[in-house]
Write a protein that holds these residues in place. Structure first.
Motif, PDB file in Angstrom:
ATOM      1  N   HIS A   1      69.886  34.029  46.576  1.00  0.00           N
ATOM      2  CA  HIS A   1      70.863  35.006  45.862  1.00  0.00           C
ATOM      3  C   HIS A   1      70.534  36.540  46.493  1.00  0.00           C
ATOM      4  O   HIS A   1      69.016  36.788  46.482  1.00  0.00           O
ATOM      5  CB  HIS A   1      70.793  35.034  44.499  1.00  0.00           C
ATOM      6  CG  HIS A   1      71.971  35.546  43.783  1.00  0.00           C
ATOM      7  ND1 HIS A   1      72.269  36.902  43.792  1.00  0.00           N
ATOM      8  CD2 HIS A   1      73.145  34.940  43.082  1.00  0.00           C
ATOM      9  CE1 HIS A   1      73.406  37.331  43.071  1.00  0.00           C
ATOM     10  NE2 HIS A   1      73.783  36.130  42.863  1.00  0.00           N
ATOM     11  N   ARG A   2      71.274  37.314  46.445  1.00  0.00           N
ATOM     12  CA  ARG A   2      71.164  38.700  47.170  1.00  0.00           C
ATOM     13  C   ARG A   2      70.985  39.432  45.959  1.00  0.00           C
ATOM     14  O   ARG A   2      71.868  39.427  45.138  1.00  0.00           O
ATOM     15  CB  ARG A   2      72.330  39.027  48.180  1.00  0.00           C
ATOM     16  CG  ARG A   2      72.350  40.435  48.703  1.00  0.00           C
ATOM     17  CD  ARG A   2      71.715  40.421  50.072  1.00  0.00           C
ATOM     18  NE  ARG A   2      71.516  41.827  50.489  1.00  0.00           N
ATOM     19  CZ  ARG A   2      72.323  42.656  51.238  1.00  0.00           C
ATOM     20  NH1 ARG A   2      73.563  41.667  51.694  1.00  0.00           N
ATOM     21  NH2 ARG A   2      72.167  43.734  51.566  1.00  0.00           N
ATOM     22  N   VAL A   3      70.402  40.623  45.844  1.00  0.00           N
ATOM     23  CA  VAL A   3      70.298  41.804  45.028  1.00  0.00           C
ATOM     24  C   VAL A   3      70.281  43.076  45.694  1.00  0.00           C
ATOM     25  O   VAL A   3      70.281  42.978  47.126  1.00  0.00           O
ATOM     26  CB  VAL A   3      69.119  41.791  44.090  1.00  0.00           C
ATOM     27  CG1 VAL A   3      68.836  40.545  43.233  1.00  0.00           C
ATOM     28  CG2 VAL A   3      67.762  41.808  44.986  1.00  0.00           C
ATOM     29  N   GLY A   4      70.658  44.022  45.161  1.00  0.00           N
ATOM     30  CA  GLY A   4      70.928  45.559  45.954  1.00  0.00           C
ATOM     31  C   GLY A   4      72.523  45.603  46.010  1.00  0.00           C
ATOM     32  O   GLY A   4      73.116  45.056  45.399  1.00  0.00           O
ATOM     33  N   ASP A   5      72.661  46.506  47.037  1.00  0.00           N
ATOM     34  CA  ASP A   5      73.887  47.104  47.055  1.00  0.00           C
ATOM     35  C   ASP A   5      74.608  46.192  48.315  1.00  0.00           C
ATOM     36  O   ASP A   5      74.145  46.050  49.333  1.00  0.00           O
ATOM     37  CB  ASP A   5      73.926  48.424  47.740  1.00  0.00           C
ATOM     38  CG  ASP A   5      73.391  49.452  46.485  1.00  0.00           C
ATOM     39  OD1 ASP A   5      73.497  49.396  45.425  1.00  0.00           O
ATOM     40  OD2 ASP A   5      73.141  50.616  46.604  1.00  0.00           O
ATOM     41  N   LEU A   6      75.871  45.739  47.872  1.00  0.00           N
ATOM     42  CA  LEU A   6      76.593  44.766  48.814  1.00  0.00           C
ATOM     43  C   LEU A   6      78.006  45.538  49.013  1.00  0.00           C
ATOM     44  O   LEU A   6      78.719  46.027  48.230  1.00  0.00           O
ATOM     45  CB  LEU A   6      76.793  43.617  48.258  1.00  0.00           C
ATOM     46  CG  LEU A   6      75.643  42.441  48.296  1.00  0.00           C
ATOM     47  CD1 LEU A   6      74.648  42.861  47.174  1.00  0.00           C
ATOM     48  CD2 LEU A   6      76.109  41.209  48.128  1.00  0.00           C
TER      49      LEU A   6
ATOM     50  N   LEU B   1      64.446  25.525  49.865  1.00  0.00           N
ATOM     51  CA  LEU B   1      64.518  26.881  49.882  1.00  0.00           C
ATOM     52  C   LEU B   1      64.909  27.409  48.776  1.00  0.00           C
ATOM     53  O   LEU B   1      65.977  27.171  48.230  1.00  0.00           O
ATOM     54  CB  LEU B   1      65.135  27.233  51.175  1.00  0.00           C
ATOM     55  CG  LEU B   1      65.475  28.816  51.493  1.00  0.00           C
ATOM     56  CD1 LEU B   1      64.408  29.734  51.793  1.00  0.00           C
ATOM     57  CD2 LEU B   1      66.657  28.811  52.626  1.00  0.00           C
ATOM     58  N   LEU B   2      64.284  28.471  48.322  1.00  0.00           N
ATOM     59  CA  LEU B   2      64.875  29.236  46.840  1.00  0.00           C
ATOM     60  C   LEU B   2      64.472  30.770  47.087  1.00  0.00           C
ATOM     61  O   LEU B   2      63.507  30.850  47.524  1.00  0.00           O
ATOM     62  CB  LEU B   2      64.252  28.678  45.525  1.00  0.00           C
ATOM     63  CG  LEU B   2      64.467  27.370  45.319  1.00  0.00           C
ATOM     64  CD1 LEU B   2      63.392  27.132  43.949  1.00  0.00           C
ATOM     65  CD2 LEU B   2      65.963  27.252  45.083  1.00  0.00           C
ATOM     66  N   GLY B   3      65.332  31.599  46.580  1.00  0.00           N
ATOM     67  CA  GLY B   3      64.815  33.117  46.997  1.00  0.00           C
ATOM     68  C   GLY B   3      65.732  33.969  46.171  1.00  0.00           C
ATOM     69  O   GLY B   3      67.068  33.848  46.052  1.00  0.00           O
ATOM     70  N   ILE B   4      65.331  35.009  45.792  1.00  0.00           N
ATOM     71  CA  ILE B   4      66.032  36.129  45.209  1.00  0.00           C
ATOM     72  C   ILE B   4      65.693  37.299  46.395  1.00  0.00           C
ATOM     73  O   ILE B   4      64.727  37.537  46.456  1.00  0.00           O
ATOM     74  CB  ILE B   4      65.828  36.777  43.854  1.00  0.00           C
ATOM     75  CG1 ILE B   4      65.915  35.437  42.960  1.00  0.00           C
ATOM     76  CG2 ILE B   4      66.601  37.905  43.556  1.00  0.00           C
ATOM     77  CD1 ILE B   4      67.283  35.039  42.669  1.00  0.00           C
ATOM     78  N   ARG B   5      66.766  37.792  47.278  1.00  0.00           N
ATOM     79  CA  ARG B   5      66.211  38.848  48.392  1.00  0.00           C
ATOM     80  C   ARG B   5      67.025  39.848  48.129  1.00  0.00           C
ATOM     81  O   ARG B   5      68.329  40.027  47.716  1.00  0.00           O
ATOM     82  CB  ARG B   5      66.697  38.035  49.720  1.00  0.00           C
ATOM     83  CG  ARG B   5      65.876  36.611  49.561  1.00  0.00           C
ATOM     84  CD  ARG B   5      66.309  36.299  50.931  1.00  0.00           C
ATOM     85  NE  ARG B   5      65.354  34.811  51.259  1.00  0.00           N
ATOM     86  CZ  ARG B   5      65.302  34.200  52.283  1.00  0.00           C
ATOM     87  NH1 ARG B   5      66.405  34.212  52.917  1.00  0.00           N
ATOM     88  NH2 ARG B   5      64.660  32.966  52.102  1.00  0.00           N
ATOM     89  N   ASP B   6      66.443  41.103  48.683  1.00  0.00           N
ATOM     90  CA  ASP B   6      67.299  42.463  48.879  1.00  0.00           C
ATOM     91  C   ASP B   6      67.560  42.559  50.226  1.00  0.00           C
ATOM     92  O   ASP B   6      67.901  43.784  50.738  1.00  0.00           O
ATOM     93  CB  ASP B   6      66.296  43.402  48.412  1.00  0.00           C
ATOM     94  CG  ASP B   6      65.018  43.736  49.164  1.00  0.00           C
ATOM     95  OD1 ASP B   6      65.015  42.927  50.300  1.00  0.00           O
ATOM     96  OD2 ASP B   6      64.370  44.424  48.940  1.00  0.00           O
ATOM     97  N   SER B   7      67.838  41.431  51.145  1.00  0.00           N
ATOM     98  CA  SER B   7      68.102  41.646  52.432  1.00  0.00           C
ATOM     99  C   SER B   7      69.544  40.686  52.695  1.00  0.00           C
ATOM    100  O   SER B   7      69.489  39.776  51.979  1.00  0.00           O
ATOM    101  CB  SER B   7      67.156  41.302  53.490  1.00  0.00           C
ATOM    102  OG  SER B   7      66.491  40.089  53.241  1.00  0.00           O
ATOM    103  N   ALA B   8      70.099  40.696  53.640  1.00  0.00           N
ATOM    104  CA  ALA B   8      71.108  39.861  54.080  1.00  0.00           C
ATOM    105  C   ALA B   8      70.701  38.424  54.141  1.00  0.00           C
ATOM    106  O   ALA B   8      69.507  37.972  54.636  1.00  0.00           O
ATOM    107  CB  ALA B   8      71.604  40.301  55.466  1.00  0.00           C
ATOM    108  N   LEU B   9      71.700  37.383  53.598  1.00  0.00           N
ATOM    109  CA  LEU B   9      71.422  35.987  53.719  1.00  0.00           C
ATOM    110  C   LEU B   9      72.037  35.609  54.881  1.00  0.00           C
ATOM    111  O   LEU B   9      73.012  35.834  55.525  1.00  0.00           O
ATOM    112  CB  LEU B   9      72.004  35.569  52.461  1.00  0.00           C
ATOM    113  CG  LEU B   9      71.595  36.147  51.139  1.00  0.00           C
ATOM    114  CD1 LEU B   9      72.481  35.484  49.772  1.00  0.00           C
ATOM    115  CD2 LEU B   9      70.245  36.079  50.712  1.00  0.00           C
TER     116      LEU B   9
END
Length: 141
Positions: free
Chosen positions: A82-87, A6-14
């Protein structure tokens, strides 16, 4: 079977559960998990939130780093998101997990994986402080 599960850059909750499930493997005697969260201070300054941005190449660079870890360690399974966007404070920004035959290898591989993400993946953090100021950081914490 591919070690990189599993790998990913996401704009939603992990999801910690998703990452742990991805690295579940009967050949593993140890699984190391790292969860990076948004903290409320940095260098003595109150943080109220942050935003991550990623270059379009970030996901392919993440794969390159993961492949290097898989080649250097006897991993049976590996995952990183990894998450992107506002946290907000307490939100999960990054999760890595590595399963290996023995615990020492799992700890070492997961440490190299998170350190590689911080130093080699084009992800930038904009920290927002309580005093209204902001600061860009060249790698994720």
């Amino acid at each position: 079977m591919d070690v990189i599960r599993l790998l990913g850059i996401r704009d939603s909750a992990l999801s910690v559960g998703e990452v742990l499930s991805a690295v579940g493997d009967h050949a593993a005697g140890g699984t190391a998990l790292f969860i990076g969260t948004v903290r409320d201070q940095d260098h003595g300054r109150a943080v109220v939130g942050l935003s991550y941005s990623a270059h379009p190449s970030a996901e392919s660079e993440l794969r390159r780093v993961a492949e290097k870890i898989a080649a250097d360690f006897p991993a049976t399974a590996l995952a990183a998101v990894h998450r992107v966007g506002d946290l907000r404070l307490g939100d999960i920004a990054v999760i890595v997990a590595v399963a290996t035959p023995h615990r020492g290898e799992a700890f070492a591989a997961s440490r190299r994986l998170i350190d590689g993400i911080k130093s080699e993946i084009p992800i930038w953090k904009n920290q927002l402080f309580a005093d209204g100021s902001a600061e860009w950081v060249g790698a994720c914490d």
